[in-house]
Design a protein around this motif. Structure first.
Motif, PDB file in Angstrom:
ATOM      1  N   UNK A   1       0.836  -1.204   0.000  1.00  0.00           N
ATOM      2  CA  UNK A   1       0.000   0.000   0.000  1.00  0.00           C
ATOM      3  C   UNK A   1       0.874   1.258   0.000  1.00  0.00           C
ATOM      4  N   UNK A   2       1.977   1.234   0.726  1.00  0.00           N
ATOM      5  CA  UNK A   2       2.886   2.379   0.760  1.00  0.00           C
ATOM      6  C   UNK A   2       3.501   2.626  -0.612  1.00  0.00           C
ATOM      7  N   UNK A   3       3.946   1.586  -1.281  1.00  0.00           N
ATOM      8  CA  UNK A   3       4.547   1.746  -2.610  1.00  0.00           C
ATOM      9  C   UNK A   3       3.522   2.266  -3.605  1.00  0.00           C
ATOM     10  N   UNK A   4       2.312   1.733  -3.564  1.00  0.00           N
ATOM     11  CA  UNK A   4       1.268   2.202  -4.475  1.00  0.00           C
ATOM     12  C   UNK A   4       0.955   3.677  -4.209  1.00  0.00           C
ATOM     13  N   UNK A   5       0.828   4.046  -2.949  1.00  0.00           N
ATOM     14  CA  UNK A   5       0.567   5.442  -2.606  1.00  0.00           C
ATOM     15  C   UNK A   5       1.686   6.366  -3.033  1.00  0.00           C
ATOM     16  N   UNK A   6       2.923   5.930  -2.860  1.00  0.00           N
ATOM     17  CA  UNK A   6       4.066   6.755  -3.259  1.00  0.00           C
ATOM     18  C   UNK A   6       4.068   6.970  -4.765  1.00  0.00           C
ATOM     19  N   UNK A   7       3.806   5.905  -5.508  1.00  0.00           N
ATOM     20  CA  UNK A   7       3.831   6.041  -6.963  1.00  0.00           C
ATOM     21  C   UNK A   7       2.671   6.875  -7.490  1.00  0.00           C
TER      22      UNK A   7
END
Length: 119
Positions: free
Chosen positions: A49-55
């Motif tokens: 979820x963090x990676x998706x949000x960052x991207x």
């Protein structure tokens, strides 16, 4: 009979205790493994979820500019395209097509490609 019955109960209690403690240890070990598995799964989901949000939100760089690009006299813009920090403009000048490339942040010309027509 009371003595033998008491001995049997004592023997059953003593014999039952190791079985209960072994079962208790197995259940405790299973609970520990389940907690570790649940924690690992939660951390993995949080990372995704963090990676998706960052991207989605972190890398969205919006370039706002209010400038003009000078073109040759009599040029007609046929198309434009922006990609990888570059702006490409296809123009027609006196029947010849040209592609001009510009840096998208500074709007300085970085290249020119001509397509002359053969007679």
């Amino acid at each position: 009979m009371n003595v033998s019955g008491a001995r049997r109960r004592a023997n059953l209690a003593i014999a039952g205790e190791p079985a209960e403690s072994a079962a208790t240890q197995v259940v405790a070990r299973a609970r520990t493994i389940m907690r570790i598995s649940a924690l690992t799964t939660a951390l993995a989901i949080a990372a995704v979820v963090t990676v998706i949000g960052y991207r989605m939100y972190g890398s969205a760089a919006v370039v706002v500019t209010d400038d003009s690009i000078p073109l040759p006299k009599g040029a007609r813009v046929l198309s434009t395209s922006a990609s990888a920090g570059r702006l490409a403009v296809l123009i027609e000048v006196d029947g010849t097509n040209e592609v001009l490339t510009f840096d998208i942040k500074t709007l300085k010309q970085t290249g020119r490609l001509r397509f002359p027509r053969e007679p």
